[in-house]
Design a protein around this motif. Sequence first.
Motif, mmCIF file in Angstrom:
data_model
loop_
_atom_site.group_PDB
_atom_site.id
_atom_site.type_symbol
_atom_site.label_atom_id
_atom_site.label_comp_id
_atom_site.label_asym_id
_atom_site.label_seq_id
_atom_site.Cartn_x
_atom_site.Cartn_y
_atom_site.Cartn_z
ATOM 1 N N CYS A 1 7.006 -2.371 3.525
ATOM 2 C CA CYS A 1 5.803 -3.208 3.496
ATOM 3 C C CYS A 1 6.021 -4.446 2.627
ATOM 4 C CB CYS A 1 4.616 -2.405 2.980
ATOM 5 S SG CYS A 1 4.118 -1.053 4.086
ATOM 6 N N GLU A 2 6.717 -4.265 1.516
ATOM 7 C CA GLU A 2 7.022 -5.401 0.648
ATOM 8 C C GLU A 2 7.929 -6.395 1.369
ATOM 9 O OE1 GLU A 2 8.674 -6.341 -3.881
ATOM 10 O OE2 GLU A 2 8.537 -4.276 -3.151
ATOM 11 N N SER B 1 -2.225 -5.090 9.438
ATOM 12 C CA SER B 1 -3.595 -5.513 9.740
ATOM 13 C C SER B 1 -4.315 -6.023 8.495
ATOM 14 C CB SER B 1 -4.372 -4.356 10.365
ATOM 15 O OG SER B 1 -4.532 -3.294 9.432
ATOM 16 N N THR B 2 -3.789 -5.658 7.311
ATOM 17 C CA THR B 2 -4.405 -6.118 6.060
ATOM 18 C C THR B 2 -4.456 -7.633 5.996
ATOM 19 O OG1 THR B 2 -3.547 -4.167 4.911
ATOM 20 C CG2 THR B 2 -4.213 -6.026 3.538
ATOM 21 N N PHE B 3 -3.452 -8.293 6.553
ATOM 22 C CA PHE B 3 -3.355 -9.744 6.431
ATOM 23 C C PHE B 3 -3.742 -10.494 7.705
ATOM 24 C CE2 PHE B 3 -0.269 -7.764 3.584
ATOM 25 C CZ PHE B 3 -0.706 -8.271 2.376
ATOM 26 N N GLU B 4 -4.108 -9.761 8.738
ATOM 27 C CA GLU B 4 -4.446 -10.418 9.997
ATOM 28 C C GLU B 4 -5.661 -11.326 9.859
ATOM 29 O OE1 GLU B 4 -4.886 -7.577 13.072
ATOM 30 O OE2 GLU B 4 -2.730 -7.161 13.237
ATOM 31 N N MET C 1 -1.356 -9.308 -6.906
ATOM 32 C CA MET C 1 -1.619 -8.956 -8.299
ATOM 33 C C MET C 1 -2.509 -7.720 -8.406
ATOM 34 S SD MET C 1 -2.219 -12.700 -10.044
ATOM 35 C CE MET C 1 -2.569 -11.966 -11.652
ATOM 36 N N GLU C 2 -3.377 -7.520 -7.420
ATOM 37 C CA GLU C 2 -4.356 -6.439 -7.501
ATOM 38 C C GLU C 2 -3.950 -5.173 -6.747
ATOM 39 O OE1 GLU C 2 -7.910 -8.156 -6.013
ATOM 40 O OE2 GLU C 2 -8.236 -9.465 -7.761
ATOM 41 N N HIS C 3 -2.882 -5.250 -5.948
ATOM 42 C CA HIS C 3 -2.498 -4.099 -5.130
ATOM 43 C C HIS C 3 -1.002 -3.808 -5.278
ATOM 44 C CE1 HIS C 3 -6.137 -5.720 -3.204
ATOM 45 N NE2 HIS C 3 -6.376 -4.476 -2.808
#
Length: 283
Positions: free
Chosen positions: A61-62, A6-9, A52-54
């Motif tokens: 997940c990767e 959902s982070t990228f939805e 870069m930030e997370h």
Amino acid sequence: MPAFQSTFEELTQSWQLRLQDAEAGEPDLLTRVETCIHICEESLLELRQWVMEHSFPGRDCEIYFFKQVKPVIMARYIYYQKIYRLHIGYFNGSGLLAKERMERELQTIARYFADNADFYTYYRMGYTHHDELYFVRGAYNWKICPEVNHFDGIFSTSGDGKLAELMANELLVKYIDTILNPSLKLTEPATVTASRPAVASTLQCTASLTDIVELGYALQNCGFFNHGKASIKEIMALLADAFKVDLQKSYHLFLRLRARKNPAKFLDELKAALLRHIESDDD
């Protein structure tokens, strides 16, 4: 994983809506394509900034990110660039007709598919057994994906770039096909060729041209004729004569079925039909 997805939805939905607006709102082809390229660039930069930030919560997940998220946007980015280059040469008077440029590009795509057959099969069949090798950073192997630029270790893996290229080529095949064959459909019925002499048999092939082409390539690759030494051209000529159909565009049809979600749809239907018959006979 669902929470991570959902982070990228929101980002992907916004990206898709912007592309749809650009596709529908800009009448000039090159301007429209340039706009879509910029939209994809901005989304890719957003993705890279996030990486870069997370940190990824886990290996799965990767893999999801570099297999399901980045390549989808990257594929569109490559796709629009390919369209732009196809048309700009024609508009600038390169000496090649649009049809010739399109057909030459199809040949280039076919070679790329053939050169990357193993990886393409891995992607199309939905395999996962090499995911950690292909879609995890730090596992780069130039022998597997020698063409991938791996200088950006933060935002690249061995396989995400090549996957995006394959997906872009699939999109381009469909795009070119709509230009070369605007009225041809995958379900086009196989028609009798008028120039061929009539035969005594009353049997008429009612399968689609694409089904016949799918059958022909299957017969070649399983070594059905001449212990596997028969060429696809010979096999298509035989099928065209046997079924009284025109298979001169068999190669283009093959590219179209190759881009389908299930390239072996007709063969799957044949197997299912045979099994049904066997089971009904047992009963």
